[in-house]
Motif scaffolding. Structure first.
Motif, PDB file in Angstrom:
ATOM      1  N   LEU A   4     -24.319  27.779  41.531  1.00  0.00           N
ATOM      2  CA  LEU A   4     -23.866  27.886  43.067  1.00  0.00           C
ATOM      3  C   LEU A   4     -22.440  27.401  42.750  1.00  0.00           C
ATOM      4  O   LEU A   4     -22.190  26.155  42.701  1.00  0.00           O
ATOM      5  N   GLY A   5     -21.793  28.412  42.689  1.00  0.00           N
ATOM      6  CA  GLY A   5     -20.292  27.997  42.537  1.00  0.00           C
ATOM      7  C   GLY A   5     -19.564  29.380  42.834  1.00  0.00           C
ATOM      8  O   GLY A   5     -20.103  30.324  42.704  1.00  0.00           O
ATOM      9  N   ILE A  60     -22.788  30.487  32.630  1.00  0.00           N
ATOM     10  CA  ILE A  60     -23.485  31.444  32.401  1.00  0.00           C
ATOM     11  C   ILE A  60     -23.186  31.766  30.476  1.00  0.00           C
ATOM     12  O   ILE A  60     -24.265  31.991  29.998  1.00  0.00           O
ATOM     13  N   ASP A  61     -21.954  31.667  30.118  1.00  0.00           N
ATOM     14  CA  ASP A  61     -21.910  31.705  28.870  1.00  0.00           C
ATOM     15  C   ASP A  61     -22.549  30.647  27.938  1.00  0.00           C
ATOM     16  O   ASP A  61     -23.015  30.865  26.960  1.00  0.00           O
ATOM     17  N   VAL A  96     -30.177  30.606  26.801  1.00  0.00           N
ATOM     18  CA  VAL A  96     -31.193  29.421  26.515  1.00  0.00           C
ATOM     19  C   VAL A  96     -32.223  29.366  27.599  1.00  0.00           C
ATOM     20  O   VAL A  96     -33.386  29.098  27.173  1.00  0.00           O
ATOM     21  N   VAL A  97     -32.107  29.835  28.782  1.00  0.00           N
ATOM     22  CA  VAL A  97     -33.070  30.044  29.927  1.00  0.00           C
ATOM     23  C   VAL A  97     -33.424  31.384  30.029  1.00  0.00           C
ATOM     24  O   VAL A  97     -32.602  32.315  30.141  1.00  0.00           O
ATOM     25  N   ASP A  98     -34.487  31.440  30.679  1.00  0.00           N
ATOM     26  CA  ASP A  98     -35.350  32.763  30.949  1.00  0.00           C
ATOM     27  C   ASP A  98     -34.893  33.472  32.107  1.00  0.00           C
ATOM     28  O   ASP A  98     -34.625  34.710  32.078  1.00  0.00           O
ATOM     29  N   VAL A  99     -34.279  32.747  32.989  1.00  0.00           N
ATOM     30  CA  VAL A  99     -33.999  33.333  34.459  1.00  0.00           C
ATOM     31  C   VAL A  99     -32.709  32.439  34.736  1.00  0.00           C
ATOM     32  O   VAL A  99     -32.377  31.078  34.771  1.00  0.00           O
ATOM     33  N   MET A 100     -31.549  33.363  35.045  1.00  0.00           N
ATOM     34  CA  MET A 100     -30.359  32.637  35.457  1.00  0.00           C
ATOM     35  C   MET A 100     -29.719  33.641  36.896  1.00  0.00           C
ATOM     36  O   MET A 100     -29.861  34.804  36.910  1.00  0.00           O
ATOM     37  N   ILE A 101     -29.518  33.052  37.809  1.00  0.00           N
ATOM     38  CA  ILE A 101     -29.301  33.681  39.084  1.00  0.00           C
ATOM     39  C   ILE A 101     -27.995  33.097  39.687  1.00  0.00           C
ATOM     40  O   ILE A 101     -27.784  31.796  39.674  1.00  0.00           O
ATOM     41  N   GLU A 102     -27.094  33.861  40.271  1.00  0.00           N
ATOM     42  CA  GLU A 102     -25.804  33.289  41.127  1.00  0.00           C
ATOM     43  C   GLU A 102     -25.907  33.307  42.564  1.00  0.00           C
ATOM     44  O   GLU A 102     -26.426  34.561  43.084  1.00  0.00           O
ATOM     45  N   VAL A 103     -25.784  32.282  43.387  1.00  0.00           N
ATOM     46  CA  VAL A 103     -25.626  32.147  44.562  1.00  0.00           C
ATOM     47  C   VAL A 103     -24.391  31.731  45.052  1.00  0.00           C
ATOM     48  O   VAL A 103     -23.696  31.040  44.254  1.00  0.00           O
ATOM     49  N   ASP A 106     -29.358  29.921  50.392  1.00  0.00           N
ATOM     50  CA  ASP A 106     -29.698  30.908  49.030  1.00  0.00           C
ATOM     51  C   ASP A 106     -30.252  30.021  47.815  1.00  0.00           C
ATOM     52  O   ASP A 106     -31.190  30.523  47.295  1.00  0.00           O
ATOM     53  N   ALA A 107     -29.466  29.211  47.550  1.00  0.00           N
ATOM     54  CA  ALA A 107     -29.887  28.246  46.336  1.00  0.00           C
ATOM     55  C   ALA A 107     -31.237  27.525  46.377  1.00  0.00           C
ATOM     56  O   ALA A 107     -32.065  27.618  45.421  1.00  0.00           O
ATOM     57  N   VAL A 108     -31.209  27.040  47.535  1.00  0.00           N
ATOM     58  CA  VAL A 108     -32.800  26.551  47.767  1.00  0.00           C
ATOM     59  C   VAL A 108     -33.814  27.636  47.849  1.00  0.00           C
ATOM     60  O   VAL A 108     -35.026  27.307  47.459  1.00  0.00           O
ATOM     61  N   LYS A 109     -33.827  28.616  48.567  1.00  0.00           N
ATOM     62  CA  LYS A 109     -34.790  29.439  48.612  1.00  0.00           C
ATOM     63  C   LYS A 109     -35.122  30.286  47.445  1.00  0.00           C
ATOM     64  O   LYS A 109     -36.085  30.572  47.290  1.00  0.00           O
ATOM     65  N   MET A 110     -33.784  30.659  46.649  1.00  0.00           N
ATOM     66  CA  MET A 110     -34.219  31.117  45.381  1.00  0.00           C
ATOM     67  C   MET A 110     -34.858  30.261  44.391  1.00  0.00           C
ATOM     68  O   MET A 110     -35.926  30.703  43.536  1.00  0.00           O
ATOM     69  N   SER A 111     -34.498  28.890  44.431  1.00  0.00           N
ATOM     70  CA  SER A 111     -35.230  27.805  43.611  1.00  0.00           C
ATOM     71  C   SER A 111     -36.828  27.739  43.987  1.00  0.00           C
ATOM     72  O   SER A 111     -37.435  27.635  43.184  1.00  0.00           O
TER      73      SER A 111
END
Length: 444
Positions: free
Chosen positions: A374-375, A382-383, A388-395, A400-405
């Protein structure tokens, strides 16, 4: 008549203006940004001259003393000119302290300041002391000195406030921890920031007390090379002391001035190892202030914690949502992730203050299943964690951050907002960010 010029028309600036006026100074307030309407009204009612969206040099460089709000960096052009003209530039704390006979307790550290300040205030207030709360939190210290008659003040002190002290000394000082933060204001030199924190004890004498974390490497290194005049009270999770605070067999023990206080750690309301440290520091103050053991016990077991600091918001479909918006640096987020014991969807990002994410790596591998960035600029995150994690999303907004979470979280998981960054890219401040998070969770 001495001329007092105040840079910044926020809470600390307006509070200082009111105290200055009351003490017979010719006061002028100058803010390079906009002054909020309620503050303008207070200044006008009190007959204090002000300007906004500019700094008029001829009205500023004729000052006898200047109070600079902590948010204004030393390298801003007007501050440089004042320093060149050898006009003292001080903080609100330095200005107000000589006008009160109250005992002050000063609390600093990279993390845990607000929690420890609130807990210390809660301990003293519950014991019936006539106590005020100020500094980096709540109502301006100077404003309270002008209008209220407290016997004791508990002050949260940032490094920026400590940079502006010359003679101020707290009777009891607490240094909770030091980790790299705000290095952009210290020429990216960690030593400068460390020295800044230790200013809290520089004017203390052997009549005063210095409470500190004996587990902290930066603190230990500084104390090896520098002398502290105050009486020292260490606290630790791993060591024990004849005079100090420690944890032994799930009990918190505090030995101060030949008196012992013991309490089961599980009866302490605050959760997490870092909060045991905050509790040891605050309880040490309560012991020095001779508060009864029963009162201390009760206060530690009923303390509610601080808004935006690991604050449990709601459980929805067996997913716990936690607001840790106050985590504006990596170290604060380290504590948050460390205290998670379920798979976590982590909302992170904002304005980076020179963050090094590598120290979070082990915790992220162990606890985080998905990251929501969220930025405005998430490249560094991201770098760091892309592999390290399976899923990474940008909002780019909180809803949107809360809905995606919510989509990414399953029963038994936690959604944690712990940004590790400042909030100014998308929000007014960390409180606004935290409130938007809570609102978005409530709207799910």
């Amino acid at each position: 008549m001495q001329r007092l010029v105040i840079l910044g028309g926020g809470e600390s600036g307006v509070g200082t203006a009111i105290l200055g006026k009351k003490k017979g100074y010719d006061v002028f307030v100058s803010d390079f940004g906009k002054i909020k309407d309620n503050y303008k009204e207070v200044l006008t009612i009190n007959g204090i001259k002000w300007e906004e969206e500019t700094h008029t040099e001829k009205k500023i460089l004729n000052a006898d003393v200047v109070m600079k709000s902590p948010g204004i960096p030393e390298k801003s052009p007007i501050v440089k000119k004042l320093v060149e003209a050898k006009i003292p530039v001080i903080s609100e704390i330095e200005f107000a302290a000589p006008f009160t006979d109250a005992t002050t307790i000063g609390i600093t550290g990279s993390n845990g300041k607000t929690t420890t300040t609130m807990l210390t205030y809660h301990l003293l207030k519950s014991a019936g002391l006539n106590v005020g709360l100020g500094g980096n939190i709540g109502k301006s210290f100077a404003w309270q000195v002008a209008e209220d008659k407290y016997d004791v003040y508990v002050l949260e002190l940032s490094s920026f406030q400590l940079d502006g002290i010359i003679n101020y000394k707290p009777h009891i000082a607490i240094l909770l921890n030091i980790s790299p933060d705000h290095l952009d204001r210290y020429e990216y030199k960690y030593e400068k920031y460390i020295n800044s924190k230790f200013r809290i004890t520089m004017n203390q004498t052997k009549e005063d007390y210095f409470i500190y974390d004996a587990d902290d490497e930066a603190i230990a290194a500084w104390m090896k090379n520098n002398k502290i005049k105050a009486r020292t009270i260490p606290f630790s999770l791993t060591k024990t002391f004849e005079n100090g605070a420690f944890i032994k067999q799930n009990k918190m023990e505090i030995n101060i001035n030949e008196e012992e206080f013991i309490m089961e750690t599980e009866s302490i309301a605050l959760e997490g190892k870092h909060n045991l440290k905050n509790a040891m520091a605050a309880t040490s103050v309560a012991k020095l202030m001779q508060i009864r053991k029963a009162t201390i016990r009760e206060s530690l077991s009923n303390f509610q914690g601080v808004e935006h600091r690991l604050e449990k918001v709601l459980k929805i479909q067996n997913v716990q949502y936690i607001n840790d918006s106050k985590a504006t640096n990596v170290n604060a987020t380290f504590f948050a992730l460390d205290s998670m014991n379920t798979p976590t969807v982590w909302i992170v990002g904002g304005v980076d203050k020179g963050n090094d994410y590598s120290e979070l790596m082990a915790l992220v591998r162990e606890k985080v299943k998905a990251i929501v960035c969220l930025g405005v600029d998430n490249k560094k995150i991201i770098d760091a964690f892309g592999n390290v994690v399976d899923v990474m999303i940008e909002v780019d907004n909180m809803n949107d951050a809360v809905k995606m979470s919510q989509r990414l979280a399953e029963k038994g998981d936690t959604v944690l907002l712990s940004p590790a960054c400042a909030s100014f890219d998308l929000f007014e401040n960390y409180e606004d960010r935290g409130r938007q998070f809570k609102q978005a969770v409530q709207n799910l």
